[in-house]
Scaffold this motif. Structure first.
Motif, PDB file in Angstrom:
ATOM      1  N   PRO A   2      -7.461  -2.108  -4.810  1.00  0.00           N
ATOM      2  CA  PRO A   2      -8.427  -1.270  -4.092  1.00  0.00           C
ATOM      3  C   PRO A   2      -7.860   0.133  -3.874  1.00  0.00           C
ATOM      4  CG  PRO A   2      -7.964  -3.344  -2.937  1.00  0.00           C
ATOM      5  CD  PRO A   2      -6.898  -3.153  -3.958  1.00  0.00           C
ATOM      6  N   VAL A   3      -8.764   1.091  -3.732  1.00  0.00           N
ATOM      7  CA  VAL A   3      -8.404   2.465  -3.368  1.00  0.00           C
ATOM      8  C   VAL A   3      -9.392   2.963  -2.332  1.00  0.00           C
ATOM      9  CG1 VAL A   3      -8.141   4.850  -4.144  1.00  0.00           C
ATOM     10  CG2 VAL A   3      -7.388   2.988  -5.622  1.00  0.00           C
ATOM     11  N   HIS A   4      -8.880   3.601  -1.291  1.00  0.00           N
ATOM     12  CA  HIS A   4      -9.709   4.277  -0.294  1.00  0.00           C
ATOM     13  C   HIS A   4      -9.439   5.768  -0.362  1.00  0.00           C
ATOM     14  CE1 HIS A   4     -10.129   0.458   2.441  1.00  0.00           C
ATOM     15  NE2 HIS A   4     -10.668   0.319   1.247  1.00  0.00           N
ATOM     16  N   PHE A   5     -10.508   6.550  -0.301  1.00  0.00           N
ATOM     17  CA  PHE A   5     -10.401   7.991  -0.471  1.00  0.00           C
ATOM     18  C   PHE A   5     -11.360   8.675   0.502  1.00  0.00           C
ATOM     19  CE2 PHE A   5     -12.115  11.618  -3.284  1.00  0.00           C
ATOM     20  CZ  PHE A   5     -11.224  12.545  -2.765  1.00  0.00           C
ATOM     21  N   ALA A   6     -10.871   9.670   1.223  1.00  0.00           N
ATOM     22  CA  ALA A   6     -11.721  10.389   2.177  1.00  0.00           C
ATOM     23  C   ALA A   6     -11.256  11.829   2.298  1.00  0.00           C
ATOM     24  CB  ALA A   6     -11.680   9.716   3.544  1.00  0.00           C
ATOM     25  N   ILE A   7     -12.211  12.717   2.533  1.00  0.00           N
ATOM     26  CA  ILE A   7     -11.921  14.111   2.847  1.00  0.00           C
ATOM     27  C   ILE A   7     -12.646  14.469   4.138  1.00  0.00           C
ATOM     28  CG2 ILE A   7     -12.221  16.517   2.156  1.00  0.00           C
ATOM     29  CD1 ILE A   7     -11.899  15.706  -0.719  1.00  0.00           C
ATOM     30  N   TRP A  65       0.839  -1.197   0.000  1.00  0.00           N
ATOM     31  CA  TRP A  65       0.000   0.000   0.000  1.00  0.00           C
ATOM     32  C   TRP A  65       0.871   1.243   0.000  1.00  0.00           C
ATOM     33  CZ3 TRP A  65      -0.395  -3.491   4.174  1.00  0.00           C
ATOM     34  CH2 TRP A  65       0.120  -3.062   5.404  1.00  0.00           C
ATOM     35  N   CYS A  66       0.401   2.230  -0.738  1.00  0.00           N
ATOM     36  CA  CYS A  66       1.058   3.531  -0.824  1.00  0.00           C
ATOM     37  C   CYS A  66      -0.028   4.562  -0.597  1.00  0.00           C
ATOM     38  CB  CYS A  66       1.693   3.705  -2.195  1.00  0.00           C
ATOM     39  SG  CYS A  66       2.490   5.314  -2.429  1.00  0.00           S
ATOM     40  N   TYR A  67       0.096   5.328   0.468  1.00  0.00           N
ATOM     41  CA  TYR A  67      -1.002   6.247   0.755  1.00  0.00           C
ATOM     42  C   TYR A  67      -0.506   7.607   1.209  1.00  0.00           C
ATOM     43  CZ  TYR A  67      -0.603   4.825   5.725  1.00  0.00           C
ATOM     44  OH  TYR A  67      -0.164   4.554   6.995  1.00  0.00           O
ATOM     45  N   PHE A  68      -1.436   8.556   1.071  1.00  0.00           N
ATOM     46  CA  PHE A  68      -1.168   9.945   1.389  1.00  0.00           C
ATOM     47  C   PHE A  68      -2.234  10.436   2.360  1.00  0.00           C
ATOM     48  CE2 PHE A  68       0.522   9.043  -2.744  1.00  0.00           C
ATOM     49  CZ  PHE A  68       1.716   9.744  -2.825  1.00  0.00           C
ATOM     50  N   VAL A  69      -1.809  11.171   3.359  1.00  0.00           N
ATOM     51  CA  VAL A  69      -2.716  11.879   4.264  1.00  0.00           C
ATOM     52  C   VAL A  69      -2.170  13.289   4.416  1.00  0.00           C
ATOM     53  CG1 VAL A  69      -3.516   9.841   5.529  1.00  0.00           C
ATOM     54  CG2 VAL A  69      -1.463  11.047   6.312  1.00  0.00           C
ATOM     55  N   GLY A  70      -3.047  14.223   4.760  1.00  0.00           N
ATOM     56  CA  GLY A  70      -2.532  15.574   4.887  1.00  0.00           C
ATOM     57  C   GLY A  70      -3.499  16.551   5.510  1.00  0.00           C
ATOM     58  N   HIS A  71      -2.945  17.690   5.930  1.00  0.00           N
ATOM     59  CA  HIS A  71      -3.696  18.819   6.453  1.00  0.00           C
ATOM     60  C   HIS A  71      -3.576  19.948   5.434  1.00  0.00           C
ATOM     61  CE1 HIS A  71      -4.244  17.620  10.835  1.00  0.00           C
ATOM     62  NE2 HIS A  71      -3.514  16.628  10.329  1.00  0.00           N
ATOM     63  N   ASN A  91       0.410  20.434   4.166  1.00  0.00           N
ATOM     64  CA  ASN A  91       1.477  19.457   4.344  1.00  0.00           C
ATOM     65  C   ASN A  91       0.880  18.062   4.253  1.00  0.00           C
ATOM     66  OD1 ASN A  91       4.203  20.499   4.826  1.00  0.00           O
ATOM     67  ND2 ASN A  91       3.261  21.612   6.526  1.00  0.00           N
ATOM     68  N   SER A  92       1.468  17.238   3.404  1.00  0.00           N
ATOM     69  CA  SER A  92       1.029  15.853   3.252  1.00  0.00           C
ATOM     70  C   SER A  92       2.109  14.911   3.753  1.00  0.00           C
ATOM     71  CB  SER A  92       0.711  15.540   1.785  1.00  0.00           C
ATOM     72  OG  SER A  92      -0.409  16.263   1.344  1.00  0.00           O
ATOM     73  N   TRP A  93       1.672  13.706   4.074  1.00  0.00           N
ATOM     74  CA  TRP A  93       2.557  12.646   4.552  1.00  0.00           C
ATOM     75  C   TRP A  93       2.318  11.426   3.684  1.00  0.00           C
ATOM     76  CZ3 TRP A  93       5.340  12.365   9.524  1.00  0.00           C
ATOM     77  CH2 TRP A  93       5.901  11.102   9.780  1.00  0.00           C
ATOM     78  N   MET A  94       3.359  10.899   3.092  1.00  0.00           N
ATOM     79  CA  MET A  94       3.282   9.684   2.276  1.00  0.00           C
ATOM     80  C   MET A  94       3.838   8.515   3.066  1.00  0.00           C
ATOM     81  SD  MET A  94       5.403   8.889  -1.203  1.00  0.00           S
ATOM     82  CE  MET A  94       5.251   7.379  -2.143  1.00  0.00           C
ATOM     83  N   ASP A  95       3.134   7.402   3.049  1.00  0.00           N
ATOM     84  CA  ASP A  95       3.613   6.151   3.637  1.00  0.00           C
ATOM     85  C   ASP A  95       3.571   5.073   2.574  1.00  0.00           C
ATOM     86  OD1 ASP A  95       4.333   6.650   6.275  1.00  0.00           O
ATOM     87  OD2 ASP A  95       3.083   5.041   7.052  1.00  0.00           O
ATOM     88  N   HIS A  96       4.607   4.254   2.516  1.00  0.00           N
ATOM     89  CA  HIS A  96       4.661   3.183   1.510  1.00  0.00           C
ATOM     90  C   HIS A  96       5.248   1.933   2.165  1.00  0.00           C
ATOM     91  CE1 HIS A  96       5.811   2.053  -2.932  1.00  0.00           C
ATOM     92  NE2 HIS A  96       5.021   1.168  -2.353  1.00  0.00           N
ATOM     93  N   GLU A  97       4.490   0.836   2.089  1.00  0.00           N
ATOM     94  CA  GLU A  97       4.922  -0.437   2.654  1.00  0.00           C
ATOM     95  C   GLU A  97       4.615  -1.580   1.695  1.00  0.00           C
ATOM     96  OE1 GLU A  97       4.396  -1.276   6.922  1.00  0.00           O
ATOM     97  OE2 GLU A  97       3.078   0.470   6.966  1.00  0.00           O
ATOM     98  N   LEU A 109      -3.007  -6.154  -3.930  1.00  0.00           N
ATOM     99  CA  LEU A 109      -3.048  -7.466  -3.282  1.00  0.00           C
ATOM    100  C   LEU A 109      -2.896  -8.536  -4.345  1.00  0.00           C
ATOM    101  CD1 LEU A 109      -3.476  -9.155  -0.716  1.00  0.00           C
ATOM    102  CD2 LEU A 109      -5.933  -9.062  -1.165  1.00  0.00           C
ATOM    103  N   LYS A 110      -1.910  -9.393  -4.146  1.00  0.00           N
ATOM    104  CA  LYS A 110      -1.623 -10.474  -5.089  1.00  0.00           C
ATOM    105  C   LYS A 110      -1.663 -11.794  -4.348  1.00  0.00           C
ATOM    106  CE  LYS A 110       1.968 -11.957  -8.371  1.00  0.00           C
ATOM    107  NZ  LYS A 110       3.330 -11.647  -8.872  1.00  0.00           N
ATOM    108  N   PHE A 111      -2.460 -12.712  -4.842  1.00  0.00           N
ATOM    109  CA  PHE A 111      -2.580 -14.001  -4.177  1.00  0.00           C
ATOM    110  C   PHE A 111      -1.443 -14.933  -4.607  1.00  0.00           C
ATOM    111  CE2 PHE A 111      -6.734 -12.157  -3.725  1.00  0.00           C
ATOM    112  CZ  PHE A 111      -7.110 -12.550  -2.454  1.00  0.00           C
ATOM    113  N   SER A 112      -1.429 -16.137  -4.039  1.00  0.00           N
ATOM    114  CA  SER A 112      -0.318 -17.056  -4.203  1.00  0.00           C
ATOM    115  C   SER A 112       0.012 -17.325  -5.662  1.00  0.00           C
ATOM    116  CB  SER A 112      -0.657 -18.385  -3.507  1.00  0.00           C
ATOM    117  OG  SER A 112       0.307 -19.362  -3.838  1.00  0.00           O
ATOM    118  N   GLU A 113       1.308 -17.341  -5.950  1.00  0.00           N
ATOM    119  CA  GLU A 113       1.751 -17.704  -7.293  1.00  0.00           C
ATOM    120  C   GLU A 113       1.568 -19.190  -7.557  1.00  0.00           C
ATOM    121  OE1 GLU A 113       5.682 -16.302  -7.976  1.00  0.00           O
ATOM    122  OE2 GLU A 113       5.127 -14.184  -7.866  1.00  0.00           O
TER     123      GLU A 113
END
Length: 348
Positions: A70-75, A32-38, A189-195, A56-60
């Motif tokens: 999937p994408v989640h979006f909120a304001i 997931w790679c997401y952004f949050v911000g004020h 200011n936004s904050w990016m997280d990537h895992e 999301l990738k299931f077993s090879e």
């Protein structure tokens, strides 16, 4: 080769490379790679936002091996204390979702990776009554978590880990559409997280199972420091484990991973969602070496019901914090995942 050996090899040979690692990684099962911000509008209104891109990738080993996006979006309108969200889930069929060298997209949601330090994000709900279009620019100071970006989620079970970095303090401008009104965003200011984690997983990735839960918070203080605190629960039967990352204004990064270094406790009463009836701890006291944060939500109603896309319901919203010991304040985002509706008195 067992998972411990895989972890050791990962520690030895993994190194981030940007902007390449801003994109998705096809050989991992969960990402997931997401952004949050004020944000602040031209009219003086204050907003927060969340835009999360998942893969999301299931077993090879499986005959059916799709990649799902999937994408989640909120304001959140912090001024009026109103909240709206939207979500989607697409596959690569028909070109509806996917990723290339500089783009991640799913339906009407897109992340453009312009360079190591510049991003362009776009989001539009299906009903078109909720959207944003933002330009983000960083200062070159990416925040790496753990040893060389390997973030251990459990000292009891070190095979639960992810590759993890953040990009705090992304200067943000653009526009958004909320509650029938288009707003010009003049500062923010936004904050990016990537895992990403679970290479060649043979089942649903560990961090995606319903048993796991966490309390995560990012904070940027008014003196130039950035914090992440992470309280991980492998299951409800085990005590949570707490980790933290701090980068001071001079750029030195400290990683707290030993038991007892961080104390992260909910305070006050829980807030009960009127929609899902789930109760969330929205007020926190976080003690860390040298200081103590008191964290409160800007307003309560910031719950995301992702049942239709990721099968998760969580609370994610803007927060403010104060530290009377070090005499500073901070803004950030709090995520609470893994909380469930309490049983009624007649249920067993």
């Amino acid at each position: 080769m067992n998972r411990i050996k895989i972890l050791i090899l990962s520690l030895l040979f993994f190194h981030f490379s940007f902007p390449k690692d801003h994109n998705f990684h096809s050989d991992f099962g969960l990402e997931w790679c997401y952004f949050v911000g004020h944000l602040e509008s031209e009219n003086g209104n204050l907003y927060g936002y969340e835009l999360s891109f998942f893969r999301l990738k299931f077993s090879e080993d499986s005959e059916w091996n799709p990649e799902l996006f999937p994408v989640h979006f909120a304001i959140s309108n912090f001024t009026s204390q109103k909240y709206k969200n939207a979500q989607t889930i697409k596959r690569t069929i028909g070109g509806l979702a996917g990723y290339s060298d500089k783009n991640i997209y799913s339906g009407t949601y897109r992340l453009e990776i312009i360079s190591k330090d510049k991003f362009h994000i776009q989001a539009e709900s299906k009903s078109k009554d909720l959207s944003l279009d933002l330009e983000l620019e960083g200062n070159g100071k990416i925040l790496i978590h753990g040893k060389d970006g390997v973030s251990i989620k459990s000292n009891r079970k070190p095979s639960i880990f992810s590759y993890y970095y953040s990009y705090p303090r992304l200067k943000t401008k653009g526009n958004l559409f909320f509650d029938g009104k288009r707003e010009s965003i003049v500062s923010g200011n936004s904050w990016m997280d990537h895992e990403w984690s679970e290479k060649n997983s043979k089942s649903l990735p560990t961090l995606a199972t319903g048993e796991t839960g966490w309390d995560w918070i990012c904070l940027s203080d008014n003196l130039g420091g950035d914090y992440v605190f992470f309280r991980f629960r492998e299951s409800s039967k085990l005590d949570p484990e707490i980790f933290g990352t701090y980068r001071n204004p001079e750029g030195k990064t400290i990683y707290w991973k030993e038991p007892g270094q961080i104390q992260m406790k909910a305070t006050g009463s829980f807030w009960k969602s009127p929609t899902t009836k789930i109760e969330y701890p929205l007020h926190w006291k976080i003690k860390y070496p040298g200081g103590e944060w008191t964290v409160s939500p800007i307003f309560n109603e910031q719950e995301f019901d992702g049942s239709k896309t990721t099968s998760t319901i969580y609370w994610e919203g803007g927060v403010e914090a104060s530290d009377p010991i070090q005499k500073k304040s901070a803004k950030g985002y709090l995520e609470l995942k893994g909380y469930k509706k309490p049983k009624e008195w007649w249920e067993f």
